[in-house]
Design an enzyme around this catalytic site. Structure first.
Site, PDB file in Angstrom:
ATOM      1  N   CYS A 167       0.726  -1.208   0.065  1.00  0.00           N
ATOM      2  CA  CYS A 167       0.274  -0.030   0.154  1.00  0.00           C
ATOM      3  C   CYS A 167       0.878   1.254   0.081  1.00  0.00           C
ATOM      4  CB  CYS A 167      -0.816   0.105   1.002  1.00  0.00           C
ATOM      5  SG  CYS A 167      -1.669  -1.623   1.635  1.00  0.00           S
ATOM      6  N   ARG A 186     -19.213  10.891  -2.339  1.00  0.00           N
ATOM      7  CA  ARG A 186     -20.634  10.714  -2.386  1.00  0.00           C
ATOM      8  C   ARG A 186     -21.299  12.015  -1.879  1.00  0.00           C
ATOM      9  NH1 ARG A 186     -22.681   5.070  -2.770  1.00  0.00           N
ATOM     10  NH2 ARG A 186     -24.590   6.224  -2.996  1.00  0.00           N
ATOM     11  N   CYS A 199      -0.548   2.897   6.741  1.00  0.00           N
ATOM     12  CA  CYS A 199      -0.502   1.155   7.245  1.00  0.00           C
ATOM     13  C   CYS A 199      -0.239   0.542   6.011  1.00  0.00           C
ATOM     14  CB  CYS A 199      -1.867   1.023   7.770  1.00  0.00           C
ATOM     15  SG  CYS A 199      -3.142   1.019   6.935  1.00  0.00           S
TER      16      CYS A 199
END
Lengths: 447, 696
Positions: free
Chosen positions: A96, A249, A429
C-alpha cells in the site's frame, strides 16, 4: 536512534506534483491502464516546469498490480513521456505504500548524488486486476495443449482429456481479492481492521461518523476548488473525460451508511464498504530536485522532503502501521505532536485511522508496544485528513503513498505561515504488517 | 565484369549471385532515368551470357526502392522534331530492359525496401520474385495515371498476368498506393520480411529455389484470370470497368484510363502484341495536352515542396522542425491540425477551454490514427504525442504556437498578447485565420514581426495546401520557418500576402457566388454543376458550397464582399437563416441522405451549358488575374499551384494562368468584355489583364 537536526538534512525539494482523478472501480475494467494514468499525469506535470522530460535523471514509480504487459512499468512510462533513452527507470513495490517508497527511493538517489531531477510517483488500475484461471484449470489446459496430434491416436487423447474436465475448474479467481488477503495469517485486510476495532472498542457508529466526515470534507474541498491545481483531467479515446474524483458521495449520510452490511465478517463485523477505502484507479506523480537542480534551472518549488521512516509490526494488526512509524520519525528530530501542523494518515478503513489515533493517545499501548516512556498524544481532528481521504477518494494501492504527500505539500503551501515553515507528516498502514511515515516542510515565503 | 557504373553498384559473391544496387548520385530517391536504363541494359547484356547463378536487385537509398521513371525527362520529347517517335523510342528502351530481366536464364529477385512506384514497380514485376520490407514507408503502386499516361515499361502486361485484370486495373486506373500487407494479399509481392531478416531473405529464397521448395506466395495462376481474358468475355469486362470509370472521369479531359482499358480489351490475349501496343499507347498519351499539363502540375508540386528546404546557412530557420507545437483551439480546424501534427511525429499540446471539445478531439484522433497507421505501437506513440491541455500550459513550452479559434480579431489579439508574456522569446506565432488581416492582429504585439499566417484547409488530413501568409512586417526568418514547418508536416506551402481572402478563398468566392446567382435565376443546381464539371472541375460549385457549409460560405462572402466587386446573394442568406447549411444539415442546395447527394433532374431550357460554364469560370479567372496583379502570390506558377491544390482547379488544364495563356490572353479579355456587357460590371476585366498582354 540517532537524533538529528532538521536543518542538517540535505534538502530534497519537490518541484511540483499532479494527479489524475481517482476513479472508482465499478466491476468492469476501467478506461485506463496504470501506464496510461501515469503518462497522462506526468505529461501534464512536465508542462508546469521549465525543463523537458529529457532533463530527468531517473524515473521511479510504485505499482502493485501492473498489467502483464507492463513489466517495469516505470521504464515504459519514462519512454512514453519522452525521457532520454539513457535515463534509467525502475518500479518499486511496498504494497500500500509503494507510492511513498518511490518518493523515498527518489530522495535516496538525490542524496547519494546519483540524480538531480527525479520523477517519482505511484499508479494503479485496480479495476483491471486480472480474473484468472484456477490452478486446476491451468493444469488441465497445459495437458490439453501438450497433446501432440498424430492423427487417429490424438483423438483418443483429446477425448480422455475432455472427460477429465470438471465444472468447478471454471470458477475464476479474482486476483484482486487474492491480493487483499494476507496468506501468512489467513486474514483479509478488512479482517485485520476488525481486530483493531475490537481491541480499541471502536463502534460501528464511530466508524460511520468518521466515514461521513471524510465524504463531507472531500465534498467541500472540491466545491471550494482546492483540488484545482492538484488534479488534472484525463481523456479516454471514446469521447469521455474525467475531471474529478468520482468516488465522492455528496449525498452520503449516516443513515445510508448505517444500512450497509458488513463486508469482511458478515455475521459480527462492523466494517462495511461505506467505512472502508474504495477500490480505485489513479496515478500521482511528483518531480524531486536537488538543491543544485533548483539553482541550475531557477525553479520555484512546492516544498521539502525531510525524512522517511519504515517500521514493521504484526501482520494481523497491520492497520496500526502509522502508530509504529510516526513516533520514531518524530523522535529523530526532537519533535512533538504539537510541532506538526497537518497530518495525512491514509484512510484504509475508518476503524484503522481511529485505532491509530487511540493507540498514540494511550499510555499503555505506547509503553508496552512502542517502547516509549509515555503516550505521544492526540492528533487533532481538525488537522488530520482535513480534505478527505481513502474512504471518499479511493485508495489505488500503488498511488496513495504519493497522493497523500502531494496533497500535504499543497495544503502546507496554501496555509503558509509568514514566520516559519509549516510541517506535515504523511503516513500509511501497509498490508503484511508495516507502517511508513514521511516528514515534509513547506518553504518559507519569500519576503 | 565491368563494375564502374555511375548509377549501379555491381557485386558478386562466392555463390555467383550478382547484386545490383541502384544508387542514383545527387538524389535522395532512385528514378529510372535514361542513363540508369542504358547502364542497366549494358549490365544485363553482360550477365545473360555469364555463369552467374542469380541476380538480386536492391536500392542504395534509405527506405526507398525506386520511385518511378524520371518525370523531368517526360517533357523533353516536346522539344524533338517528332515528339511521338522520340517518346516511343524512350519507352521501348525501357521495355527492352524489363524484357531482358524477364528473359534472364537464372532467377531474379527484387528486394523492395521502401517506395516502389511506377517504373520501379515494373522493374520489380519483371523479376521472378519480389520480397518487401515490413515498414510503414514500403508503399507499392502504379500511379502513372496521375500523370495522364499508364504504365509503359511492360507494367500493363505483367501486372495483368500476375494479379488478374480486376486487381491490376484497380491499381492502374486509380493510381493508388498500397501497403506491403495489401500487396502480399493480392500477390503483388511474395514475402513481407522484417528488417532484421531482410538481408538474408534473398539468399534464403534462392536456397529454396535451388532445393525445389515452393516460395511462399507463388501460387498457380487462378483459372478465372484466364477466364476473364477470353476473347468473348473481355469486351464485357472492359465495358463494366469503363462504365465505372466514366462515372467519375470525363474521357475528353483524361483519356489515359480509357486508353488503358482499350489496350487490355483488344490485346490481352497476345502478350507480345500487347507489349508493342502498350508502348504506342503511352507514346501517344505522353505528348497530349492533358499529360503535359499533369506533368506541369507535378512540377508545380515540386516547386512548392522545394521551398521548405533549408538551402543556405543564411536561411536561418529557428527551431525547425519544432520540438513542441502548441495549438490553441480544439475545434474542427484546431483539433485536426493538432492531430495531423502528432501523426507526422511532432509533440503537440492542444488547448481548449472546454473538456467536452478536448474529449471529442481525442476520439477523433484515435479513429484517424487507427486508420492511417498499421503498427499498434506506432498508434500509441502518436497518441502519446498529442496532449490535451485544458490549462494552456503549453504556451510556456512551445517553439510554434498555432492559433485556430473563432474569427474574432479581439479574441485573437488576446490570445497572442497572453502568448507574448509566457512564450519562449524565439517561439513563432502563427494564426490559421482565413479572413482577418494579419496586421490587425499583430499590431497589439511588442514584436509584430514574429506573427505569420499558416492557413490550413478543411479537411486538414486531405487538403495538401497551406497558405503561408505574411503581414507587412513579418520577418523573413519567421516566414521561412513557417514554410519549413509546412513541408515537415507533409503539406505544400504557398507564400501569399495578407490581403483579403489571400489566394484560395479570394478566387473561390466569386466562382461560388456566381453559381448561387445562377441558381437564383432559376437554373437547376445540377445543371450548374454539370457545366463546371464539363469544364473540368472535379466537383460542381453548388455541391462544393454545400460540402464546405453554407454558413461558412456566407461568412467568408460577407467578409470579402467589402473588398471585392461582389454582392452576396439573398438566397444564400435565406438558406443559412433557415438552417439549410449543406451536407452537415442534410439539406442545402441539394438534399442529402446519409451524407450522399440525392440526384436531381437535369432538365433545363434557357442558357446553354457552355454559357453557364463561361459565367462561372470567367469569374474565377478574372479574380485570379487580379490576385496576380495585386501580387498576392509571387508569380503565375505559384498562382496555378495554389488554385490547383487549393480548389482542385482542373489539373489537366495546367492551372488558370496556363489555361489563359493557352486560350490566348486577348481572346479571353474579349470574352470578358462581352460578358460584362451581358451580365454586369463584375465581369469587366480587371486591370491585371492589361499587364498580362505582351508588350507590343
Amino acid at each position: 536512534m540517532n537524533h538529528q537536526n532538521i536543518t542538517d538534512q540535505e534538502p530534497v525539494y519537490v518541484v511540483n506534483g499532479l494527479r489524475t482523478p481517482q476513479l472508482k472501480a465499478t466491476g468492469k475494467p476501467g478506461p485506463f491502464s496504470a501506464g496510461d494514468l501515469a503518462v497522462a499525469a506526468a505529461r501534464q506535470l512536465l508542462l508546469t516546469v521549465p525543463f523537458s522530460a529529457q532533463t530527468l535523471d531517473e524515473v521511479i514509480i510504485g505499482c502493485v498490480m501492473p498489467d502483464a504487459s507492463e513489466a517495469n512499468i516505470a521504464r515504459q512510462i519514462a519512454l512514453r513521456i519522452g525521457c532520454d533513452i539513457k535515463t534509467p527507470a525502475w518500479t518499486v513495490q511496498r504494497n500500500c505504500a509503494s507510492g511513498m517508497q518511490a518518493i523515498h527511493s527518489g530522495m535516496n538517489s538525490i542524496r547519494s548524488g546519483t540524480a538531480d531531477l527525479v520523477l517519482v510517483g505511484g499508479t494503479e488500475a485496480m479495476s483491471r486486476a486480472p480474473v484468472i484461471w484456477s490452478d486446476d484449470m491451468v493444469n488441465w489446459l497445459t495437458q490439453l495443449f501438450s497433446i501432440r496430434s498424430h492423427g487417429i491416436n490424438s483423438i483418443g487423447q483429446y477425448l480422455r482429456q475432455i472427460v477429465r474436465l470438471r465444472p468447478q475448474f471454471f470458477k475464476p479467481v479474482f486476483s484482486l481479492l487474492k491480493g487483499l488477503k494476507d496468506p501468512l495469517v489467513g486474514l483479509s485486510m478488512g479482517q485485520t481492521a476488525e481486530i483493531l476495532a475490537a481491541r480499541f472498542n471502536i463502534s460501528r457508529s464511530e466508524m460511520d461518523q468518521y466515514a461521513q466526515q471524510s465524504q463531507q470534507r472531500l465534498s467541500q474541498c472540491i466545491t471550494q476548488g482546492k483540488l484545482d491545481d492538484e488534479v488534472t483531467s484525463v481523456y479516454d479515446l471514446y469521447n469521455h473525460f474525467y475531471d474529478h474524483d468520482n468516488g465522492v458521495r455528496k449525498d452520503s449520510s449516516l443513515i445510508k451508511l448505517s444500512r450497509l452490511k458488513p463486508v469482511f465478517d458478515r455475521s459480527y463485523g462492523a466494517i462495511t464498504a461505506g467505512n472502508s477505502a474504495q477500490v480505485s484507479d489513479g496515478a500521482t506523480v511528483l518531480i524531486l530536485a536537488s538543491a543544485q537542480a533548483v539553482k541550475q534551472h531557477n525553479l520555484t518549488v512546492l516544498g521539502k522532503l525531510i525524512d522517511c521512516h519504515w517500521q514493521g509490526l504484526p501482520p494481523e494488526e497491520m492497520g496500526l502501521g502509522p502508530a509504529h512509524a510516526i513516533p520514531p520519525l518524530l523522535d529523530k528530530f526532537h519533535l512533538e505532536i504539537e510541532d506538526i501542523d497537518y497530518w495525512e494518515i491514509n484512510e484504509a478503513f475508518a476503524a484503522q485511522v481511529l485505532a491509530c489515533q487511540k493507540a498514540l493517545d494511550d499510555d499503555d499501548y505506547c509503553q508496552k508496544k512502542l517502547g516509549l516512556t509515555h503516550k505521544i498524544g492526540k492528533i487533532p481532528e481538525d488537522r488530520l485528513n482535513i480534505d478527505g481521504g481513502g474512504i471518499s477518494l479511493g485508495h489505488p494501492v500503488g498511488a496513495s503513498g504519493s497522493r497523500i504527500v502531494l496533497h500535504l505539500l499543497k495544503l502546507l503551501k496554501r496555509n503558509t505561515s509568514p514566520t516559519k515553515p509549516l510541517r506535515g507528516v504523511a503516513s500509511l498502514c501497509i498490508g503484511g504488517g508495516q507502517g511508513g511515515a514521511i516528514l515534509v516542510e513547506s518553504m518559507r515565503p519569500v519576503q | 565484369m565491368k563494375t564502374d557504373y555511375e548509377n549501379w553498384l555491381v557485386t558478386i559473391d562466392n555463390d555467383q549471385v550478382v547484386t545490383l544496387t541502384l544508387d542514383k548520385p545527387d538524389s535522395s530517391t532512385n528514378v529510372l532515368s535514361q542513363s540508369v536504363l542504358i547502364e542497366l541494359q549494358s549490365i544485363l547484356d553482360e550477365l545473360k551470357t555469364s555463369s552467374v547463378s542469380a541476380v538480386i536487385f536492391q536500392s542504395g537509398k534509405q527506405n526507398s526502392f525506386i520511385a518511378g521513371a524520371d518525370v523531368n525527362e517526360f517533357s523533353l520529347f516536346q522539344d524533338k522534331s517528332n515528339s511521338y517517335d522520340a517518346a516511343l523510342h524512350a519507352i521501348q528502351t525501357g521495355q527492352e530492359v524489363m524484357n531482358s530481366i524477364e528473359n534472364l536464364p537464372f532467377p531474379s529477385i527484387a528486394l523492395i525496401n521502401g517506395y516502389c512506384l511506377g517504373g520501379g514497380m515494373e522493374l520489380a514485376l519483371s523479376c521472378n520474385y519480389r520480397i518487401a520490407l515490413d515498414h510503414e514507408n514500403s508503399k507499392l503502386g502504379l500511379p502513372e495515371i496521375k500523370l495522364g499516361i499508364h504504365p509503359g515499361f511492360g507494367g500493363t502486361v505483367r501486372a495483368n498476368n500476375l494479379l488478374g485484370v480486376l486487381k491490376s486495373m484497380d491499381l492502374m486506373l486509380t493510381g493508388r498506393v498500397i501497403s506491403v500487407r495489401s500487396a502480399k494479399r493480392i500477390g503483388l509481392v511474395d514475402e513481407v520480411v522484417a528488417q532484421r531478416h531482410f538481408n538474408k531473405a534473398a539468399r534464403q529464397c534462392l536456397q529454396n529455389i535451388h532445393s525445389g521448395k515452393q516460395i511462399t506466395g507463388q501460387k498457380k495462376r487462378p483459372f478465372y484470370f484466364s477466364l476473364l481474358e477470353m476473347v468473348f468475355i473481355r469486351p464485357l469486362v472492359a465495358y463494366i470497368l469503363e462504365h465505372k470509370v466514366r462515372k467519375h472521369i470525363n474521357q475528353a479531359h483524361y483519356p489515359a484510363p480509357f486508353a488503358l482499358l482499350n489496350l487490355w480489351k483488344l490485346y490481352a490475349g497476345d502478350k507480345d502484341l500487347m507489349m508493342k501496343k502498350e508502348a504506342e499507347s503511352v507514346a501517344a498519351l505522353i505528348n497530349s495536352e492533358t499529360a503535359q499539363n499533369l506533368i506541369r502540375v507535378f512540377h508545380l508540386q515540386e516547386l512548392l515542396k522545394n521551398q521548405g528546404k533549408i538551402t543556405t546557412a543564411d536561411d536561418h530557420n529557428i527551431n525547425m522542425p519544432p520540438q513542441h507545437i502548441h495549438v490553441i483551439g480544439g475545434g474542427v480546424m484546431g483539433g485536426d491540425i493538432a492531430i495531423w501534427c502528432a501523426y507526422k511525429g511532432f509533440t503537440v499540446t492542444v488547448h481548449d477551454k472546454s473538456n467536452e471539445v478536448l474529449s471529442r478531439l481525442m476520439q477523433r484522433a484515435n479513429t484517424f490514427l487507427k486508420r492511417k497507421i498499421k503498427h499498434r505501437c506506432l498508434i500509441q506513440a502518436a497518441l502519446d504525442r498529442l496532449i490535451p491541455d485544458l490549462k494552456n500550459n503549453g504556451l510556456n513550452k512551445a517553439n510554434l504556437i498555432i492559433e485556430a479559434i473563432i474569427e474574432d480579431v479581439s479574441a485573437k489579439q488576446h490570445v497572442f498578447k497572453e502568448a507574448e508574456l509566457k512564450a519562449n522569446p524565439d517561439c513563432i506565432f502563427a494564426t490559421n485565420t482565413s479572413s482577418i488581416p494579419l496586421d490587425d492582429i499583430s499590431k497589439v504585439l511588442q514584436d509584430p514581426a514574429r506573427l505569420v499566417g499558416i492557413h490550413f484547409f478543411n479537411p486538414v488530413a486531405r487538403m495538401p495546401l497551406i497558405e503561408v501568409v505574411t503581414s507587412t512586417v513579418t520577418s523573413d526568418t519567421v516566414k521561412n520557418s513557417a514554410m519549413t514547418f509546412s513541408k515537415a508536416i507533409g503539406k505544400l506551402p504557398l507564400p501569399v500576402t495578407s490581403t483579403p481572402g489571400f489566394l484560395v478563398n479570394r478566387v473561390l468566392m466569386p466562382y461560388l457566388l456566381e453559381a448561387i446567382e445562377l441558381y437564383s435565376e432559376g437554373i437547376p443546381a445540377a445543371f450548374i454543376d454539370k457545366a463546371a464539371k464539363d469544364f473540368g472541375m472535379p466537383m460542381g460549385p453548388i455541391a462544393l458550397a454545400d460540402k464546405v457549409g453554407l454558413d461558412i460560405c456566407l461568412s467568408v462572402a460577407n467578409n470579402l464582399a467589402q473588398y471585392q466587386n461582389v454582392k452576396v446573394p439573398e438566397i444564400l442568406k435565406e438558406k443559412v437563416k433557415n438552417g439549410y447549411l449543406g451536407v452537415k444539415s442534410s439539406h442545402g442546395f441539394y438534399t442529402y441522405s446519409k451524407g450522399r447527394l440525392v440526384t436531381q433532374n437535369l432538365k433545363y431550357q434557357g442558357l446553354s451549358l457552355s454559357q453557364v460554364s463561361n459565367r462561372l469560370m470567367f469569374r474565377l479567372l478574372n479574380e485570379a488575374v487580379a490576385c496576380l496583379d495585386d501580387k498576392v502570390i509571387a508569380n503565375e506558377d505559384f498562382l496555378d499551384a495554389g488554385i490547383i491544390f487549393g480548389i482542385g482547379f482542373a489539373p489537366f488544364l495546367g492551372g488558370p494562368m496556363h489555361y489563359i495563356k493557352h486560350q490566348g490572353i486577348a481572346e479571353m479579355d474579349h470574352t470578358l468584355e462581352d460578358l460584362s456587357r451581358d451580365y454586369g460590371e463584375r465581369f469587366r476585366p480587371t486591370i491585371g489583364w492589361e499587364h498580362l498582354m505582351p508588350m507590343r
